[in-house]
Design an enzyme around this catalytic site. Structure first.
Site, short mmCIF file in Angstrom:
data_model
loop_
_atom_site.label_atom_id
_atom_site.label_comp_id
_atom_site.label_asym_id
_atom_site.label_seq_id
_atom_site.Cartn_x
_atom_site.Cartn_y
_atom_site.Cartn_z
N THR A 125 0.80 -1.23 0.00
CA THR A 125 0.00 0.00 0.00
C THR A 125 0.83 1.28 0.00
O THR A 125 1.93 1.32 0.58
CB THR A 125 -0.91 0.02 1.25
OG1 THR A 125 -1.44 1.35 1.42
CG2 THR A 125 -0.17 -0.34 2.52
N GLU A 127 0.20 3.62 1.84
CA GLU A 127 0.32 4.03 3.25
C GLU A 127 1.76 3.83 3.74
O GLU A 127 2.18 4.46 4.71
CB GLU A 127 -0.62 3.21 4.13
CG GLU A 127 -1.96 3.87 4.41
CD GLU A 127 -1.89 5.05 5.37
OE1 GLU A 127 -2.44 6.11 5.02
OE2 GLU A 127 -1.29 4.92 6.46
N TYR A 149 -1.13 0.46 10.93
CA TYR A 149 -1.46 -0.26 9.68
C TYR A 149 -0.30 -0.16 8.69
O TYR A 149 0.13 -1.16 8.11
CB TYR A 149 -2.75 0.31 9.08
CG TYR A 149 -3.01 -0.12 7.65
CD1 TYR A 149 -3.54 -1.36 7.35
CD2 TYR A 149 -2.73 0.75 6.58
CE1 TYR A 149 -3.78 -1.75 6.03
CE2 TYR A 149 -2.97 0.38 5.26
CZ TYR A 149 -3.50 -0.88 5.00
OH TYR A 149 -3.73 -1.25 3.69
N LYS A 153 1.96 -3.20 7.21
CA LYS A 153 2.05 -3.46 5.77
C LYS A 153 3.50 -3.44 5.29
O LYS A 153 3.87 -4.13 4.34
CB LYS A 153 1.23 -2.43 4.99
CG LYS A 153 -0.25 -2.74 4.95
CD LYS A 153 -0.55 -3.90 3.98
CE LYS A 153 -2.03 -4.20 3.92
NZ LYS A 153 -2.34 -5.35 3.06
P1 NAP Z 1 -11.30 -4.73 2.72
O1 NAP Z 1 -12.53 -4.42 1.91
O2 NAP Z 1 -11.19 -4.17 4.08
O3 NAP Z 1 -11.17 -6.33 2.78
C1 NAP Z 1 -10.34 -6.95 3.70
C2 NAP Z 1 -10.58 -8.45 3.65
O4 NAP Z 1 -9.70 -9.10 4.60
C3 NAP Z 1 -12.00 -8.90 4.01
O5 NAP Z 1 -12.39 -9.94 3.16
C4 NAP Z 1 -11.83 -9.41 5.42
O6 NAP Z 1 -12.79 -10.37 5.81
C5 NAP Z 1 -10.48 -10.06 5.32
N1 NAP Z 1 -9.86 -10.34 6.64
C6 NAP Z 1 -9.69 -9.46 7.65
N2 NAP Z 1 -9.11 -10.10 8.71
C7 NAP Z 1 -8.93 -11.39 8.33
C8 NAP Z 1 -8.39 -12.52 8.98
N3 NAP Z 1 -7.91 -12.46 10.23
N4 NAP Z 1 -8.35 -13.70 8.30
C9 NAP Z 1 -8.85 -13.78 7.04
N5 NAP Z 1 -9.39 -12.73 6.37
C10 NAP Z 1 -9.43 -11.55 7.02
O7 NAP Z 1 -9.99 -4.28 1.92
P2 NAP Z 1 -9.81 -3.91 0.37
O8 NAP Z 1 -10.05 -2.46 0.19
O9 NAP Z 1 -10.51 -4.91 -0.45
O10 NAP Z 1 -8.24 -4.10 0.22
C11 NAP Z 1 -7.68 -5.37 -0.09
C12 NAP Z 1 -6.23 -5.41 0.37
O11 NAP Z 1 -5.50 -4.37 -0.28
C13 NAP Z 1 -6.03 -5.16 1.86
O12 NAP Z 1 -4.94 -5.94 2.26
C14 NAP Z 1 -5.70 -3.69 1.95
O13 NAP Z 1 -4.94 -3.44 3.10
C15 NAP Z 1 -4.90 -3.51 0.68
N6 NAP Z 1 -4.92 -2.19 0.07
C16 NAP Z 1 -6.11 -1.57 -0.18
C17 NAP Z 1 -6.12 -0.35 -0.81
C18 NAP Z 1 -7.42 0.37 -1.13
O14 NAP Z 1 -7.38 1.57 -1.40
N7 NAP Z 1 -8.55 -0.34 -1.14
C19 NAP Z 1 -4.90 0.26 -1.19
C20 NAP Z 1 -3.72 -0.42 -0.94
C21 NAP Z 1 -3.74 -1.65 -0.32
P3 NAP Z 1 -14.21 -9.94 6.49
O15 NAP Z 1 -15.11 -9.56 5.34
O16 NAP Z 1 -14.64 -11.16 7.18
O17 NAP Z 1 -13.92 -8.80 7.41
N1 GDD Z 2 -12.18 7.37 6.82
C1 GDD Z 2 -12.28 8.69 6.94
N2 GDD Z 2 -13.37 9.22 7.55
N3 GDD Z 2 -11.29 9.46 6.46
C2 GDD Z 2 -11.43 10.81 6.57
C3 GDD Z 2 -12.53 11.40 7.17
C4 GDD Z 2 -13.57 10.57 7.69
O1 GDD Z 2 -14.55 11.01 8.25
N4 GDD Z 2 -12.36 12.75 7.10
C5 GDD Z 2 -11.20 12.98 6.49
N5 GDD Z 2 -10.62 11.80 6.16
C6 GDD Z 2 -9.31 11.65 5.53
C7 GDD Z 2 -8.37 10.74 6.30
O2 GDD Z 2 -7.81 11.44 7.42
C8 GDD Z 2 -7.36 10.41 5.21
O3 GDD Z 2 -6.40 11.43 5.11
C9 GDD Z 2 -8.22 10.40 3.94
O4 GDD Z 2 -9.46 11.02 4.27
C10 GDD Z 2 -8.49 9.01 3.37
O5 GDD Z 2 -8.97 8.18 4.41
P1 GDD Z 2 -9.55 6.70 4.11
O6 GDD Z 2 -10.59 6.75 3.07
O7 GDD Z 2 -9.92 6.11 5.43
O8 GDD Z 2 -8.32 5.95 3.44
P2 GDD Z 2 -6.77 5.86 3.84
O9 GDD Z 2 -6.01 6.65 2.82
O10 GDD Z 2 -6.54 6.17 5.26
O11 GDD Z 2 -6.49 4.30 3.66
C11 GDD Z 2 -6.97 3.60 2.51
O12 GDD Z 2 -6.01 3.67 1.48
C12 GDD Z 2 -4.76 3.02 1.76
C13 GDD Z 2 -3.86 3.23 0.53
O13 GDD Z 2 -3.25 4.48 0.61
C14 GDD Z 2 -7.26 2.15 2.92
O14 GDD Z 2 -7.90 1.49 1.87
C15 GDD Z 2 -5.98 1.41 3.23
O15 GDD Z 2 -6.27 0.02 3.45
C16 GDD Z 2 -5.04 1.55 2.02
O16 GDD Z 2 -3.84 0.87 2.25
#
Ligand code: NAP
Ligand code: GDD
Length: 329
Positions: A125, A127, A149, A153
């Site tokens: 990520t 992050e 987190y 990661k």
């Molecule tokens: P998400 O919607 O939060 O999905 C996370 C998944 O992990 C869910 O299926 C959850 O299961 C499962 N999980 C959590 N704890 C577990 C455990 N102990 N054992 C087995 N499964 C478990 O995340 P996403 O947005 O799809 O992201 C997918 C991956 O990419 C994550 O690793 C995230 O950190 C990474 N990532 C995401 C982004 C982004 O912007 N979306 C960016 C960079 C990296 P449940 O449904 O049961 O909770």
């Molecule tokens: N969630 C949330 N809720 N974020 C807020 C809010 C609020 O009410 N107000 C402002 N923000 C700001 C957060 O402080 C952050 O700077 C930004 O919005 C994005 O927050 P999120 O959508 O929670 O995502 P993230 O960037 O912290 O994390 C996501 O992206 C990562 C990749 O850069 C997640 O998907 C992570 O799992 C992923 O790795």
């Protein structure tokens, strides 16, 4: 027939990746954690629940991972499971470390013990860049995580690199910047905003409480990003790739896109609530996807405007269904 095991199949990316692999003719298995309520709504939404095989297991339980691999016999494993919400990682740092960091080595060990020829994808990520060390972040930018987190990661990233270098395994780390969709969890800011805009438009909500709306993110569409995951496992050797759009936008601007699509002014509804500030913030992220574009031939296809509108439309639809359910029509 190729077979893939996806951990985190019930999450946003897991559902899109499962659909992509099914369309490519894979047999798709998903690791599903035991929960007290059903977590398969995203697979239902994409109409693929009956096409995937779900295997019970947990990232913190090595024996369950070995069993899942023995049962599914995959050629590729995609590790998408994580405690993925940054905010929660300060409240549950130990759980986050166990699932998001140690879980990765559990899975790599399970692969090494059962079949080290399996190709492995790790969901790394942006992050990890945290307090950014370069204005545009690429594969060579130094990391500086800002949350439990991000720290977890970073372990997952380096152990993935290490298993490639130590054992010659085909492991890839996709350093993905934020990607969103109608399947995004409601706790993440984009979905919180599009859901609120839909509810406000429908008269069901009067305000939207947010934290730091000056934070900037490089937002893309999850449907585009899972394609990059697959492309990584198709290369001759495993490697690390940044996946991003190369554009960054404030949360404030994102609110404007969502609300103005519904002819609303976000400034009339957004209330700043310090409850949503983070102990250490990642102020800005901006990815350089040159390597993914040139080496994987991957390209982000969906603009932020189109993405936000797609999410607002989906939320309006959900709100309508909710209202008609309550009204009994
Ligand atoms: P998400 O919607 O939060 O999905 C996370 C998944 O992990 C869910 O299926 C959850 O299961 C499962 N999980 C959590 N704890 C577990 C455990 N102990 N054992 C087995 N499964 C478990 O995340 P996403 O947005 O799809 O992201 C997918 C991956 O990419 C994550 O690793 C995230 O950190 C990474 N990532 C995401 C982004 C982004 O912007 N979306 C960016 C960079 C990296 P449940 O449904 O049961 O909770
Ligand atoms: N969630 C949330 N809720 N974020 C807020 C809010 C609020 O009410 N107000 C402002 N923000 C700001 C957060 O402080 C952050 O700077 C930004 O919005 C994005 O927050 P999120 O959508 O929670 O995502 P993230 O960037 O912290 O994390 C996501 O992206 C990562 C990749 O850069 C997640 O998907 C992570 O799992 C992923 O790795």
């Amino acid at each position: 027939m190729k077979a893939a095991l996806i951990t985190g199949i019930t999450g946003q990316d897991g559902a899109y990746l499962a659909r992509l692999l099914l369309n490519k003719g894979y047999k798709v298995y998903g690791l599903i954690a035991r929960r007290s309520t059903d977590t398969t709504w995203r697979l239902d939404y994409l109409n693929i629940k009956n096409e995937v095989d779900l295997i019970e297991g947990d990232m913190t339980d090595l024996s369950s991972l070995i069993r899942a691999l023995n049962f599914s016999k995959p050629t590729e494993v995609y590790n998408l499971a994580a405690q993925s919400f940054v905010g929660t990682s300060w409240e549950q740092p130990v759980l986050t470390a166990n699932v998001t960091a140690v879980g990765v080595v559990n899975l790599l060990e399970a692969i090494r013990l059962t079949n080290p020829a399996i190709r492995f994808y790790q969901a790394s990520t942006s992050e990890m860049f945290g307090l950014i060390q370069e204005p545009m972040q690429s594969e060579s930018t130094p990391f500086y995580p800002r949350s439990p987190y991000g720290v977890a990661k970073l372990y997952g990233h380096w152990i993935t690199v290490n298993y490639r270098e130590s054992f010659g395994m085909h492991t890839s780390s996709g350093i993905l910047f934020n990607h969103e969709s109608p399947l995004r969890g409601i706790e993440f800011v984009t979905r919180k905003v599009t859901d609120a805009a839909a509810r406000i438009k429908s008269g069901l909500q009067s305000e939207l409480r947010l934290g730091n709306i000056d934070a900037k993110r490089d937002w893309g569409f999850a449907g585009d990003y899972v394609e990059a995951m697959w492309l990584m496992t198709q290369q001759e050797v495993g490697d690390d790739y940044v996946v991003a759009t190369g554009k960054t936008t404030t949360v404030r601007e994102m609110c404007d896109i969502a609300f103005s699509y519904l002819d609303l002014d976000y400034q009339d509804y957004v209330v700043i609530d310090p409850k949503f500030y983070r102990p250490a913030e990642v102020e800005v992220l901006l990815g350089d996807p040159t390597k993914a574009i040139t080496k994987l031939n991957w390209e982000p296809e969906t603009s932020l405007n189109d993405l936000v509108r797609m999410m607002v439309d989906a939320d309006l639809q959900r709100v309508k269904q909710e209202v008609s359910l309550v009204a009994g029509v």
